[in-house]
Motif scaffolding. Sequence first.
Motif, PDB file in Angstrom:
ATOM      1  N   LEU A  49      53.740  40.631  25.990  1.00  0.00           N
ATOM      2  CA  LEU A  49      53.008  38.988  26.763  1.00  0.00           C
ATOM      3  C   LEU A  49      53.655  38.956  28.069  1.00  0.00           C
ATOM      4  N   LEU A  50      54.903  39.184  28.265  1.00  0.00           N
ATOM      5  CA  LEU A  50      55.744  39.020  29.326  1.00  0.00           C
ATOM      6  C   LEU A  50      55.197  39.966  30.478  1.00  0.00           C
ATOM      7  N   LEU A  51      54.902  41.219  30.221  1.00  0.00           N
ATOM      8  CA  LEU A  51      54.311  42.225  31.086  1.00  0.00           C
ATOM      9  C   LEU A  51      53.031  41.582  31.423  1.00  0.00           C
ATOM     10  N   LEU A  52      52.164  41.335  30.739  1.00  0.00           N
ATOM     11  CA  LEU A  52      50.868  40.782  30.902  1.00  0.00           C
ATOM     12  C   LEU A  52      50.984  39.528  31.938  1.00  0.00           C
ATOM     13  N   GLY A  53      51.917  38.688  31.417  1.00  0.00           N
ATOM     14  CA  GLY A  53      51.928  37.318  32.289  1.00  0.00           C
ATOM     15  C   GLY A  53      52.772  37.844  33.589  1.00  0.00           C
ATOM     16  N   PHE A  54      53.389  38.611  34.056  1.00  0.00           N
ATOM     17  CA  PHE A  54      53.866  39.252  35.464  1.00  0.00           C
ATOM     18  C   PHE A  54      52.804  39.546  35.867  1.00  0.00           C
ATOM     19  N   VAL A  55      51.885  40.626  35.536  1.00  0.00           N
ATOM     20  CA  VAL A  55      51.066  41.311  36.423  1.00  0.00           C
ATOM     21  C   VAL A  55      49.971  40.425  36.708  1.00  0.00           C
ATOM     22  N   ILE A  56      49.594  39.444  35.697  1.00  0.00           N
ATOM     23  CA  ILE A  56      48.251  38.632  35.803  1.00  0.00           C
ATOM     24  C   ILE A  56      48.673  37.503  36.724  1.00  0.00           C
ATOM     25  N   GLY A  57      49.812  37.102  36.786  1.00  0.00           N
ATOM     26  CA  GLY A  57      50.641  36.080  37.739  1.00  0.00           C
ATOM     27  C   GLY A  57      50.486  36.430  39.268  1.00  0.00           C
ATOM     28  N   VAL A  58      50.976  37.808  39.315  1.00  0.00           N
ATOM     29  CA  VAL A  58      51.083  38.497  40.771  1.00  0.00           C
ATOM     30  C   VAL A  58      49.793  38.330  41.179  1.00  0.00           C
ATOM     31  N   PHE A  59      48.646  38.830  40.534  1.00  0.00           N
ATOM     32  CA  PHE A  59      47.274  38.995  40.856  1.00  0.00           C
ATOM     33  C   PHE A  59      46.697  37.571  41.293  1.00  0.00           C
ATOM     34  N   PHE A  60      46.817  36.748  40.383  1.00  0.00           N
ATOM     35  CA  PHE A  60      46.445  35.581  40.754  1.00  0.00           C
ATOM     36  C   PHE A  60      47.193  34.630  41.828  1.00  0.00           C
ATOM     37  N   SER A  61      48.228  35.069  42.051  1.00  0.00           N
ATOM     38  CA  SER A  61      49.313  34.336  43.050  1.00  0.00           C
ATOM     39  C   SER A  61      48.608  34.956  44.490  1.00  0.00           C
ATOM     40  N   LEU A  62      48.253  36.284  44.449  1.00  0.00           N
ATOM     41  CA  LEU A  62      47.736  36.748  45.588  1.00  0.00           C
ATOM     42  C   LEU A  62      46.211  36.519  46.069  1.00  0.00           C
TER      43      LEU A  62
END
Length: 369
Positions: free
Chosen positions: A118-131
């Motif tokens: 969950l933390l991995l998915l949260g980090f990767v998805i977070g990076v995507f949506f921030s950019l």
Amino acid sequence: MYSEDDLNSAVAAGALSAEAAAGFRNHMSKMRELPRGSEENFRLINSFNDIFVAIGIVILLVAVGAIGQAIAGIFAPAYTDLNSALQSALAGLFVAATAWPLAEFFTKRRRMALPSILLLLGFVIGVFFSLFGLGAALGFTGDEALGAIIVTLAGLVAGASAWFHWRRFQVPITIAAAVGVVVISLLIALLGIAQMEADEPVFLITVLVAGLAVFATAMRWDISDRERITRRSDVAFWLHLLAAPMIAHSIFALIGVTEGDNIGIGAAVGVLAVYLGFGLLALAVDRRALLVSALIYVLFALTFLFREFGAVELNFALTALVIGSALLSLSAFWQPIRRSVVSALPETLQAKLPSTEDVELPASAPATA
């Protein structure tokens, strides 16, 4: 429940001898009457505490994302394009910034499987949506082609961030997440820039080629750990899960199965023939992901065939009976059937595939990933 990675870690730390670890693996293989390579170990939770922590992580990440969205209202009026873009950017930034330090504790120190995913998915998805949100806020999504480019760039950077996450935490699903984000981003670029349709043959062939490339990547990880006692096997497992639906969907869509109920007898027979091919491939590489991913299409095809041949009232029941019986029989006799399939392959190829015999692991079995 202890994973292969836990055993390897215990050996590396000196808490368990290599001889004892190899003896334990051999003992479990004999008890289950199945070589360890054929088990496809999948650890999601160690205990209920993993679920407890996972619930807390989901709630916390949702909360920080909502806070980021609320802060966006300070810089832009509500219900405007700029506000929506800033909401995406800040929510993604807050989620990614929260997920990494949490991974330092729950992944690096506590080694908890489900929270780590969950933390991995949260980090990767977070990076995507921030950019992506940043690109939208700067006005770079004015047309469809330019928007596709922004999505692609955001996906590539998110994939790179997943790689850095792997270097730090080495969560097995990370490589599949990185590859998946990159592949999906490139496919979106084709849809937006080349103005393709998702059901066009050219696009489906592209998806098929991408799926085969992911499958080849999975096999490279698999070949490097034939006995499946290191983390490399877990990485390959997730890559196979990513490749399977891409390969299955594109092939069956090209056959015409996804176009509607009236697929025709030829297409239905074609589905069964392709599924048989998937079964032979799954047996050869000792991975079941392709069989699972293609199940829905086989159910659809068999239901159609039973209906065409008059079993209208029992078509679903007969389909379920055939598929269920076939899967259970395959599971029960997996090793003998697999032995027959692998023995028909060239010896050079057999040497790269998991063994079909219950091989005694030596005490010098590798204890690292």
